[in-house]
Design a protein around this motif. Sequence first.
Motif, PDB file in Angstrom:
ATOM      1  N   GLN A  81       4.882  -0.648   8.229  1.00 19.72           N
ATOM      2  CA  GLN A  81       4.070  -0.864   7.032  1.00 19.72           C
ATOM      3  C   GLN A  81       4.385  -2.195   6.369  1.00 19.72           C
ATOM      4  O   GLN A  81       3.475  -2.917   5.954  1.00 19.72           O
ATOM      5  CB  GLN A  81       4.290   0.288   6.045  1.00 19.72           C
ATOM      6  CG  GLN A  81       3.745   1.602   6.561  1.00 19.72           C
ATOM      7  CD  GLN A  81       4.162   2.760   5.679  1.00 19.72           C
ATOM      8  OE1 GLN A  81       5.305   2.848   5.228  1.00 19.72           O
ATOM      9  NE2 GLN A  81       3.230   3.663   5.434  1.00 19.72           N
ATOM     10  N   VAL A  82       5.652  -2.537   6.249  1.00 17.53           N
ATOM     11  CA  VAL A  82       6.035  -3.804   5.622  1.00 17.53           C
ATOM     12  C   VAL A  82       5.468  -4.985   6.415  1.00 17.53           C
ATOM     13  O   VAL A  82       4.847  -5.891   5.854  1.00 17.53           O
ATOM     14  CB  VAL A  82       7.574  -3.931   5.482  1.00 17.53           C
ATOM     15  CG1 VAL A  82       7.976  -5.345   5.071  1.00 17.53           C
ATOM     16  CG2 VAL A  82       8.103  -2.913   4.476  1.00 17.53           C
TER      17      VAL A  82
ATOM     18  N   MET B 101       8.466   2.670   7.973  1.00 12.97           N
ATOM     19  CA  MET B 101       8.582   1.742   6.884  1.00 12.97           C
ATOM     20  C   MET B 101       8.459   0.303   7.386  1.00 12.97           C
ATOM     21  O   MET B 101       7.757  -0.506   6.798  1.00 12.97           O
ATOM     22  CB  MET B 101       9.914   1.942   6.174  1.00 12.97           C
ATOM     23  CG  MET B 101      10.082   1.013   4.987  1.00 12.97           C
ATOM     24  SD  MET B 101      11.806   0.746   4.534  1.00 12.97           S
ATOM     25  CE  MET B 101      12.040  -0.873   5.136  1.00 12.97           C
TER      26      MET B 101
ATOM     27  N   THR C  42       8.423  -1.060  -2.084  1.00 17.50           N
ATOM     28  CA  THR C  42       7.327  -0.093  -2.103  1.00 17.50           C
ATOM     29  C   THR C  42       7.492   0.952  -1.002  1.00 17.50           C
ATOM     30  O   THR C  42       7.403   2.159  -1.253  1.00 17.50           O
ATOM     31  CB  THR C  42       5.972  -0.814  -1.919  1.00 17.50           C
ATOM     32  OG1 THR C  42       5.783  -1.703  -3.015  1.00 17.50           O
ATOM     33  CG2 THR C  42       4.819   0.172  -1.842  1.00 17.50           C
ATOM     34  N   TYR C  43       7.754   0.509   0.216  1.00 14.88           N
ATOM     35  CA  TYR C  43       7.765   1.434   1.351  1.00 14.88           C
ATOM     36  C   TYR C  43       9.094   2.140   1.559  1.00 14.88           C
ATOM     37  O   TYR C  43       9.137   3.173   2.213  1.00 14.88           O
ATOM     38  CB  TYR C  43       7.305   0.722   2.619  1.00 14.88           C
ATOM     39  CG  TYR C  43       5.847   0.368   2.534  1.00 14.88           C
ATOM     40  CD1 TYR C  43       4.878   1.365   2.503  1.00 14.88           C
ATOM     41  CD2 TYR C  43       5.435  -0.951   2.417  1.00 14.88           C
ATOM     42  CE1 TYR C  43       3.544   1.061   2.389  1.00 14.88           C
ATOM     43  CE2 TYR C  43       4.091  -1.265   2.306  1.00 14.88           C
ATOM     44  CZ  TYR C  43       3.149  -0.261   2.288  1.00 14.88           C
ATOM     45  OH  TYR C  43       1.822  -0.559   2.173  1.00 14.88           O
TER      46      TYR C  43
ATOM     47  N   ASN D 235       9.389   5.886   0.621  1.00 21.52           N
ATOM     48  CA  ASN D 235       8.939   6.956   1.523  1.00 21.52           C
ATOM     49  C   ASN D 235      10.058   7.483   2.409  1.00 21.52           C
ATOM     50  O   ASN D 235       9.890   8.497   3.068  1.00 21.52           O
ATOM     51  CB  ASN D 235       7.794   6.454   2.407  1.00 21.52           C
ATOM     52  CG  ASN D 235       6.576   6.065   1.596  1.00 21.52           C
ATOM     53  OD1 ASN D 235       6.360   6.572   0.500  1.00 21.52           O
ATOM     54  ND2 ASN D 235       5.780   5.161   2.132  1.00 21.52           N
TER      55      ASN D 235
END
Length: 175
Positions: free
Chosen positions: A4-5, A1, A28-29, A32
Amino acid sequence: MINQVVQHYFQLPRHIQNSISIMKLIDTYRKNLQIEGFESVTHYCVVMAKITDQLLAFLSSESKHVPQLYFYHQQEGVHSFPINIELTEYSSKLYSMKKYLLLADDDLITRFQLMLSAYSVNVYGILPDKVQIVTLMDGKTHEYSPTAEDLILGQQYVKDLKKTKMKQESWERRL
């Protein structure tokens, strides 16, 4: 996570690199993540609060002064070892690499520093001036200036990791 951020934040146009964008990316992430992977819902909330707080602080300050950014994700191949580098800064005066981790002890920090040094020489042909490991749970930045000796240690560490991985894959095929 976290990877990705950070990656997507710095891919945004500079004029929208702000705390609102960071919060949107985290939201958003985080979806997951599996809450079952945490000790409890409270533990999940505490970890997410710390990650959010630290990413807001670090990313907001980074986006104001970083001259050029490159993101690299080395794909895992037959004889390669995967590594994510969230942030590489390059200017005519400085070349540095930064890795964001949730949590790390001194041994893990040292291993990442050596591995990033070896990766840098393998990909770019030069040692970085500085390697930073940022641990988000405690908000600490661990800085390191690699040497030629560190490069040798880092290359040996990566070779050892590859050997271990190959042995494990061989063992798994036998099962």
